[in-house]
Design a protein around this motif. Structure first.
Motif, mmCIF file in Angstrom:
data_model
loop_
_atom_site.group_PDB
_atom_site.id
_atom_site.type_symbol
_atom_site.label_atom_id
_atom_site.label_comp_id
_atom_site.label_asym_id
_atom_site.label_seq_id
_atom_site.Cartn_x
_atom_site.Cartn_y
_atom_site.Cartn_z
ATOM 1 N N MET A 1 0.817 -1.183 0.000
ATOM 2 C CA MET A 1 0.000 0.000 0.000
ATOM 3 C C MET A 1 0.866 1.252 0.000
ATOM 4 O O MET A 1 2.061 1.206 0.229
ATOM 5 N N ALA A 2 0.222 2.381 -0.247
ATOM 6 C CA ALA A 2 0.931 3.659 -0.228
ATOM 7 C C ALA A 2 1.517 3.923 1.148
ATOM 8 O O ALA A 2 2.534 4.589 1.290
ATOM 9 N N ARG A 3 0.871 3.387 2.161
ATOM 10 C CA ARG A 3 1.318 3.555 3.542
ATOM 11 C C ARG A 3 2.739 3.025 3.716
ATOM 12 O O ARG A 3 3.565 3.631 4.393
ATOM 13 N N LYS A 4 3.029 1.884 3.112
ATOM 14 C CA LYS A 4 4.357 1.281 3.241
ATOM 15 C C LYS A 4 5.422 2.146 2.590
ATOM 16 O O LYS A 4 6.536 2.260 3.104
ATOM 17 N N ILE A 5 5.082 2.751 1.468
ATOM 18 C CA ILE A 5 6.036 3.611 0.763
ATOM 19 C C ILE A 5 6.363 4.840 1.615
ATOM 20 O O ILE A 5 7.527 5.187 1.799
ATOM 21 N N ILE A 6 5.334 5.471 2.156
ATOM 22 C CA ILE A 6 5.529 6.693 2.934
ATOM 23 C C ILE A 6 6.232 6.393 4.252
ATOM 24 O O ILE A 6 7.103 7.150 4.690
ATOM 25 N N THR A 150 -3.239 15.340 -5.783
ATOM 26 C CA THR A 150 -2.273 14.330 -6.229
ATOM 27 C C THR A 150 -2.182 13.189 -5.236
ATOM 28 O O THR A 150 -2.169 12.015 -5.622
ATOM 29 N N MET A 151 -2.125 13.506 -3.936
ATOM 30 C CA MET A 151 -2.051 12.435 -2.936
ATOM 31 C C MET A 151 -3.343 11.628 -2.894
ATOM 32 O O MET A 151 -3.302 10.403 -2.722
ATOM 33 N N GLN A 152 -4.487 12.274 -3.031
ATOM 34 C CA GLN A 152 -5.755 11.548 -3.079
ATOM 35 C C GLN A 152 -5.760 10.570 -4.261
ATOM 36 O O GLN A 152 -6.115 9.398 -4.103
ATOM 37 N N LEU A 153 -5.374 11.063 -5.426
ATOM 38 C CA LEU A 153 -5.374 10.212 -6.627
ATOM 39 C C LEU A 153 -4.314 9.121 -6.537
ATOM 40 O O LEU A 153 -4.572 7.972 -6.919
ATOM 41 N N TRP A 157 -5.127 5.201 -6.639
ATOM 42 C CA TRP A 157 -4.512 4.388 -7.688
ATOM 43 C C TRP A 157 -3.729 3.230 -7.082
ATOM 44 O O TRP A 157 -3.832 2.088 -7.553
ATOM 45 N N HIS A 158 -2.967 3.509 -6.038
ATOM 46 C CA HIS A 158 -2.138 2.480 -5.423
ATOM 47 C C HIS A 158 -2.996 1.385 -4.778
ATOM 48 O O HIS A 158 -2.693 0.193 -4.914
ATOM 49 N N VAL A 159 -4.061 1.766 -4.090
ATOM 50 C CA VAL A 159 -4.951 0.788 -3.458
ATOM 51 C C VAL A 159 -5.660 -0.042 -4.526
ATOM 52 O O VAL A 159 -5.741 -1.271 -4.423
ATOM 53 N N ASN A 164 -6.355 -5.152 -7.479
ATOM 54 C CA ASN A 164 -6.372 -5.875 -8.749
ATOM 55 C C ASN A 164 -5.271 -6.925 -8.811
ATOM 56 O O ASN A 164 -5.479 -8.024 -9.340
ATOM 57 N N LYS A 165 -4.123 -6.598 -8.277
ATOM 58 C CA LYS A 165 -3.004 -7.548 -8.260
ATOM 59 C C LYS A 165 -3.354 -8.769 -7.410
ATOM 60 O O LYS A 165 -3.129 -9.908 -7.819
ATOM 61 N N ARG A 166 -3.917 -8.530 -6.222
ATOM 62 C CA ARG A 166 -4.307 -9.657 -5.354
ATOM 63 C C ARG A 166 -5.429 -10.482 -5.991
ATOM 64 O O ARG A 166 -5.435 -11.705 -5.899
#
Length: 175
Positions: A1-6, A150-153, A157-159, A164-166
């Motif tokens: 998730m985006a959380r892991k990146i941040i 940008t952060m909302q989008l 997008w990341h979620v 979709n990947k899972r």
């Protein structure tokens, strides 16, 4: 998730809370929303951090901390984004915001001094502060808003990409 990146780039909540310089804030730092990484908290942090970075005020980091405490958004991100205006970028950013404000207000151009003095500074400051402040506030709102969107989008997008990947992995799994 985006959380892991941040999370890779941010200090741990306990590290920030244990700083001796921040002990005067007491229980205010124990609010979990100040260190929570979700779409809302990070997006607000981007808006306020970028907005405050464009304001020509001293003590931007203190203002960012107070703002994060007030709106309860991510404190480390808000304070980090204030460093958009650092010693290398402050001159071109404030010159551009001044020019924008001067263009909107249709102010006369300030002439460069032949000799820098307090008298020249006091005289010209009266002509410079209004365009600089107007340009800075407008630019801060625009870029802060762009950072928020940008952060909302990006988060969405990341979620969606992770879901979709899972789902694809689950469908392709042999049964």
């Amino acid at each position: 998730m985006a959380r892991k990146i941040i999370r890779r780039f941010l200090p741990d909540a306990t590290t920030v809370k244990d700083k001796p310089a921040l002990q005067f804030l007491g229980d205010l730092l124990h609010d979990p929303n100040l260190f929570h990484l979700n779409r809302h908290s990070v997006s607000l942090a981007f808006f306020f951090g970028i907005f405050l970075a464009f304001l020509p005020l001293p003590g931007q980091m203190a203002l960012a901390a107070l703002c994060a405490l007030w709106v309860r958004c991510n404190l480390p991100i808000t304070m980090t984004l204030v460093w958009i205006t650092n010693p290398l970028t402050i001159s071109p950013i404030f010159f551009a915001t001044y020019q924008l404000g001067r263009w909107i207000l249709e102010s006369p151009k300030v002439t460069a001094p032949t000799e820098l003095s307090w008298a020249w500074l006091a005289e010209e400051f009266a002509l410079v502060w209004k365009p600089l402040l107007l340009g800075s506030v407008l630019t801060g709102f625009v870029f802060g808003g762009l950072g928020y969107i940008t952060m909302q989008l990006f988060w969405r997008w990341h979620v969606t990409r992770s879901w979709n990947k899972r789902r694809k992995e689950r469908l392709n799994r042999p049964q």
